[in-house]
Design a protein around this motif. Sequence first.
Motif, PDB file in Angstrom:
ATOM      1  N   TYR A  97       0.976  -1.098  -0.061  1.00 34.66           N
ATOM      2  CA  TYR A  97       0.230  -0.073   0.135  1.00 34.66           C
ATOM      3  C   TYR A  97       1.008   1.734  -0.060  1.00 34.66           C
ATOM      4  O   TYR A  97       1.942   1.197   0.725  1.00 34.66           O
ATOM      5  CB  TYR A  97      -0.519  -0.329   1.448  1.00 34.66           C
ATOM      6  CG  TYR A  97      -1.283  -1.519   0.850  1.00 34.66           C
ATOM      7  CD1 TYR A  97      -2.866  -1.196   0.733  1.00 34.66           C
ATOM      8  CD2 TYR A  97      -1.488  -2.088   2.320  1.00 34.66           C
ATOM      9  CE1 TYR A  97      -4.000  -2.526   0.586  1.00 34.66           C
ATOM     10  CE2 TYR A  97      -2.403  -3.383   2.741  1.00 34.66           C
ATOM     11  CZ  TYR A  97      -3.534  -3.560   1.841  1.00 34.66           C
ATOM     12  OH  TYR A  97      -4.127  -4.442   2.194  1.00 34.66           O
ATOM     13  N   VAL A  98       0.657   2.562  -1.215  1.00 33.65           N
ATOM     14  CA  VAL A  98       1.464   3.326  -1.239  1.00 33.65           C
ATOM     15  C   VAL A  98       1.028   4.457  -0.778  1.00 33.65           C
ATOM     16  O   VAL A  98      -0.131   4.971  -0.603  1.00 33.65           O
ATOM     17  CB  VAL A  98       1.471   3.258  -2.627  1.00 33.65           C
ATOM     18  CG1 VAL A  98       2.716   4.338  -3.110  1.00 33.65           C
ATOM     19  CG2 VAL A  98       2.837   2.570  -3.464  1.00 33.65           C
ATOM     20  N   LYS A 202      17.525  23.716 -13.609  1.00 34.33           N
ATOM     21  CA  LYS A 202      16.404  23.030 -13.967  1.00 34.33           C
ATOM     22  C   LYS A 202      17.263  20.506 -14.049  1.00 34.33           C
ATOM     23  O   LYS A 202      17.777  20.603 -14.025  1.00 34.33           O
ATOM     24  CB  LYS A 202      16.862  22.838 -15.424  1.00 34.33           C
ATOM     25  CG  LYS A 202      15.979  21.796 -16.625  1.00 34.33           C
ATOM     26  CD  LYS A 202      16.041  21.546 -18.032  1.00 34.33           C
ATOM     27  CE  LYS A 202      15.303  20.190 -18.365  1.00 34.33           C
ATOM     28  NZ  LYS A 202      13.916  20.351 -18.858  1.00 34.33           N
ATOM     29  N   PRO A 203      15.578  20.694 -13.430  1.00 33.73           N
ATOM     30  CA  PRO A 203      15.824  18.858 -12.370  1.00 33.73           C
ATOM     31  C   PRO A 203      15.727  17.828 -13.472  1.00 33.73           C
ATOM     32  O   PRO A 203      15.810  18.014 -14.188  1.00 33.73           O
ATOM     33  CB  PRO A 203      14.709  18.668 -11.351  1.00 33.73           C
ATOM     34  CG  PRO A 203      13.707  19.893 -12.123  1.00 33.73           C
ATOM     35  CD  PRO A 203      14.567  21.350 -12.813  1.00 33.73           C
ATOM     36  N   LEU A 204      16.880  17.347 -13.529  1.00 34.88           N
ATOM     37  CA  LEU A 204      17.171  15.693 -14.022  1.00 34.88           C
ATOM     38  C   LEU A 204      15.873  15.285 -14.030  1.00 34.88           C
ATOM     39  O   LEU A 204      15.505  14.677 -15.359  1.00 34.88           O
ATOM     40  CB  LEU A 204      18.089  15.476 -13.955  1.00 34.88           C
ATOM     41  CG  LEU A 204      18.910  14.078 -14.591  1.00 34.88           C
ATOM     42  CD1 LEU A 204      19.152  14.314 -16.147  1.00 34.88           C
ATOM     43  CD2 LEU A 204      20.117  13.748 -14.141  1.00 34.88           C
ATOM     44  N   ARG A 205      15.752  15.163 -12.944  1.00 34.93           N
ATOM     45  CA  ARG A 205      14.319  14.043 -12.316  1.00 34.93           C
ATOM     46  C   ARG A 205      13.990  14.408 -11.011  1.00 34.93           C
ATOM     47  O   ARG A 205      14.381  14.844  -9.981  1.00 34.93           O
ATOM     48  CB  ARG A 205      14.314  12.692 -12.196  1.00 34.93           C
ATOM     49  CG  ARG A 205      13.477  12.019 -11.460  1.00 34.93           C
ATOM     50  CD  ARG A 205      14.144  10.534 -11.591  1.00 34.93           C
ATOM     51  NE  ARG A 205      13.126   9.561 -11.337  1.00 34.93           N
ATOM     52  CZ  ARG A 205      13.457   8.136 -11.480  1.00 34.93           C
ATOM     53  NH1 ARG A 205      14.236   7.519 -12.079  1.00 34.93           N
ATOM     54  NH2 ARG A 205      12.235   7.624 -11.381  1.00 34.93           N
ATOM     55  N   SER A 206      12.630  14.546 -10.853  1.00 37.15           N
ATOM     56  CA  SER A 206      11.927  15.411  -9.886  1.00 37.15           C
ATOM     57  C   SER A 206      10.891  14.399  -9.173  1.00 37.15           C
ATOM     58  O   SER A 206      10.569  13.503 -10.451  1.00 37.15           O
ATOM     59  CB  SER A 206      10.941  16.614  -9.886  1.00 37.15           C
ATOM     60  OG  SER A 206      11.939  17.361 -10.065  1.00 37.15           O
ATOM     61  N   ASP A 207      10.570  13.649  -8.182  1.00 39.59           N
ATOM     62  CA  ASP A 207      10.068  12.545  -7.890  1.00 39.59           C
ATOM     63  C   ASP A 207       9.119  13.298  -6.491  1.00 39.59           C
ATOM     64  O   ASP A 207      10.222  13.282  -6.146  1.00 39.59           O
ATOM     65  CB  ASP A 207      10.624  11.545  -8.134  1.00 39.59           C
ATOM     66  CG  ASP A 207      11.586  10.824  -9.021  1.00 39.59           C
ATOM     67  OD1 ASP A 207      10.245  10.325 -10.002  1.00 39.59           O
ATOM     68  OD2 ASP A 207      12.650  11.397  -9.383  1.00 39.59           O
ATOM     69  N   SER A 208       8.293  11.973  -6.068  1.00 35.78           N
ATOM     70  CA  SER A 208       7.804  11.612  -4.713  1.00 35.78           C
ATOM     71  C   SER A 208       8.148  11.144  -4.143  1.00 35.78           C
ATOM     72  O   SER A 208       8.404   9.520  -5.075  1.00 35.78           O
ATOM     73  CB  SER A 208       6.086  12.133  -4.993  1.00 35.78           C
ATOM     74  OG  SER A 208       5.162  11.069  -5.414  1.00 35.78           O
ATOM     75  N   LEU A 209       8.158  10.622  -3.066  1.00 36.71           N
ATOM     76  CA  LEU A 209       8.537   9.492  -1.844  1.00 36.71           C
ATOM     77  C   LEU A 209       7.550   9.231  -0.863  1.00 36.71           C
ATOM     78  O   LEU A 209       7.024  10.312  -0.707  1.00 36.71           O
ATOM     79  CB  LEU A 209      10.436   9.858  -1.155  1.00 36.71           C
ATOM     80  CG  LEU A 209      11.024  10.738  -2.622  1.00 36.71           C
ATOM     81  CD1 LEU A 209      12.562  11.025  -1.424  1.00 36.71           C
ATOM     82  CD2 LEU A 209      11.759   9.103  -2.912  1.00 36.71           C
ATOM     83  N   HIS A 210       7.464   7.929  -0.441  1.00 35.00           N
ATOM     84  CA  HIS A 210       6.788   7.875  -0.320  1.00 35.00           C
ATOM     85  C   HIS A 210       6.497   6.335   1.207  1.00 35.00           C
ATOM     86  O   HIS A 210       7.714   6.015   0.854  1.00 35.00           O
ATOM     87  CB  HIS A 210       5.161   6.591  -1.049  1.00 35.00           C
ATOM     88  CG  HIS A 210       5.339   7.595  -1.996  1.00 35.00           C
ATOM     89  ND1 HIS A 210       3.847   8.448  -2.269  1.00 35.00           N
ATOM     90  CD2 HIS A 210       5.906   8.151  -3.856  1.00 35.00           C
ATOM     91  CE1 HIS A 210       3.879   8.814  -3.326  1.00 35.00           C
ATOM     92  NE2 HIS A 210       5.498   8.951  -4.429  1.00 35.00           N
ATOM     93  N   LEU A 211       5.536   6.227   1.952  1.00 40.89           N
ATOM     94  CA  LEU A 211       5.799   5.336   2.981  1.00 40.89           C
ATOM     95  C   LEU A 211       5.036   4.460   2.133  1.00 40.89           C
ATOM     96  O   LEU A 211       3.972   4.292   1.508  1.00 40.89           O
ATOM     97  CB  LEU A 211       4.964   6.040   4.198  1.00 40.89           C
ATOM     98  CG  LEU A 211       4.723   4.485   4.641  1.00 40.89           C
ATOM     99  CD1 LEU A 211       5.648   3.844   5.882  1.00 40.89           C
ATOM    100  CD2 LEU A 211       3.711   5.111   5.443  1.00 40.89           C
ATOM    101  N   LEU A 212       5.129   2.486   2.389  1.00 38.21           N
ATOM    102  CA  LEU A 212       5.126   1.516   1.782  1.00 38.21           C
ATOM    103  C   LEU A 212       4.697   0.926   2.988  1.00 38.21           C
ATOM    104  O   LEU A 212       5.518   0.872   4.092  1.00 38.21           O
ATOM    105  CB  LEU A 212       6.691   1.172   0.655  1.00 38.21           C
ATOM    106  CG  LEU A 212       6.939   1.666  -0.103  1.00 38.21           C
ATOM    107  CD1 LEU A 212       8.161   1.333  -0.864  1.00 38.21           C
ATOM    108  CD2 LEU A 212       5.734   2.123  -0.883  1.00 38.21           C
ATOM    109  N   LEU A 213       3.492   0.058   2.515  1.00 36.51           N
ATOM    110  CA  LEU A 213       3.133  -0.708   3.968  1.00 36.51           C
ATOM    111  C   LEU A 213       2.643  -1.670   3.359  1.00 36.51           C
ATOM    112  O   LEU A 213       2.317  -2.486   2.135  1.00 36.51           O
ATOM    113  CB  LEU A 213       1.554   0.109   4.449  1.00 36.51           C
ATOM    114  CG  LEU A 213       1.923   1.326   5.395  1.00 36.51           C
ATOM    115  CD1 LEU A 213       0.013   1.323   6.645  1.00 36.51           C
ATOM    116  CD2 LEU A 213       2.925   0.913   6.648  1.00 36.51           C
ATOM    117  N   SER A 214       3.632  -2.961   3.706  1.00 40.91           N
ATOM    118  CA  SER A 214       3.327  -4.570   3.113  1.00 40.91           C
ATOM    119  C   SER A 214       1.621  -4.852   3.108  1.00 40.91           C
ATOM    120  O   SER A 214       1.305  -4.636   3.567  1.00 40.91           O
ATOM    121  CB  SER A 214       4.021  -5.412   3.619  1.00 40.91           C
ATOM    122  OG  SER A 214       3.446  -6.888   3.421  1.00 40.91           O
TER     123      SER A 214
END
Length: 255
Positions: A97-98, A202-214
Motif C-alpha cells: 500500500y503506497v 532545471k532538475p534532471l528528475r523530480s519525484d515524490s517519495l512515499h511510505l510503503l506498507l506491506s
Amino acid sequence: MRQSLTYLLFASLVLFGHAVAAEEILLTNGEWAPYLGQQLPHNGVASRIVSEAFALEGVQVKWEFLPWARALHLAEQGQRAGTAVWLRSPERDTQFYVSTEVVSSGYSLFHRKGETLNWQRVADLRGLRIGGINGYDYGADFQRAEQSGELKVVRLPSEEQGLRMLLANRLDLFPIDPVVAMDLLHSHFSAAERARLTYAPKPLRSDSLHLLLSRKVAGNDALMVRFNRGLASLRASGRVAQYLMETRQSLSMTQ
C-alpha cells in the motif's frame, strides 16, 4: 468483592497494554541524510514527518535502520509492517500500500562555478564527463542515453566520491538531490570547497517519495488510510513545510 475488583483491574490493565502494543508499528529505514538517518535529529526530516503523521492517529513508530535492499525485502515479505521512504513504481504498487507523498526529491546537475551549463534535453549533455551512483535511476531519457552510449557515465559507489571527483575536475557533472548534496558538503567538505560548486536550476528528475506498507500484513490497508489522514492534517497545519524549510535553511552552499 475485593478479589473480584482486583481481578477486573488486572484484566483491564492487561487489555489496555495489548491495545497500546497494537498501536505500535515497526518500520524499516535507511541512511540518506538529511531525509533519513539513525543518528540524525528525529531520525531525519522524512522520518519525522512519517512519525508525526502516525502520532496524530494514535500510532507510535518504531524505526529499524538497515541496508536499503534488506529494508525493502523485509517489508515486502511482511516481516516488518513497512518501510520509508521510496519511489513509487508499478511493481511496488502490487507489493505495498503506497502513501500519498511524504516528501519530494529530485536530481539536479551539479557542476563547478564558472562553467556554464545550459541544457534542455539529455542530448545536450553529450560529450560531458558525467558521474552517477551504482543502481540509481536518473530518469528514462538519461538511462536510455547511457545504455545506448550517447552519454558516457561513470558509475560510483558513493555520492561523496562524485562530489570529490567534480571538485578534482575528473567529472563535469554529477546528479544529486540538492538537499542531500548540501548535507554532504557541510559534513565532509570545507567552506572553500562548497563555494566552488553550484547546480543547474532545471532538475534532471523530480519525484515524490512515499511510505510503503506491506500488503502481506493484515490491517495495513486500514492503517494506510489512517496514515494518509494524519499526513494530510500535518501538512494542513503547516508543520511539513516548516520542517522542510528548517532543514534547507540549516544547509547552505556558502555557509
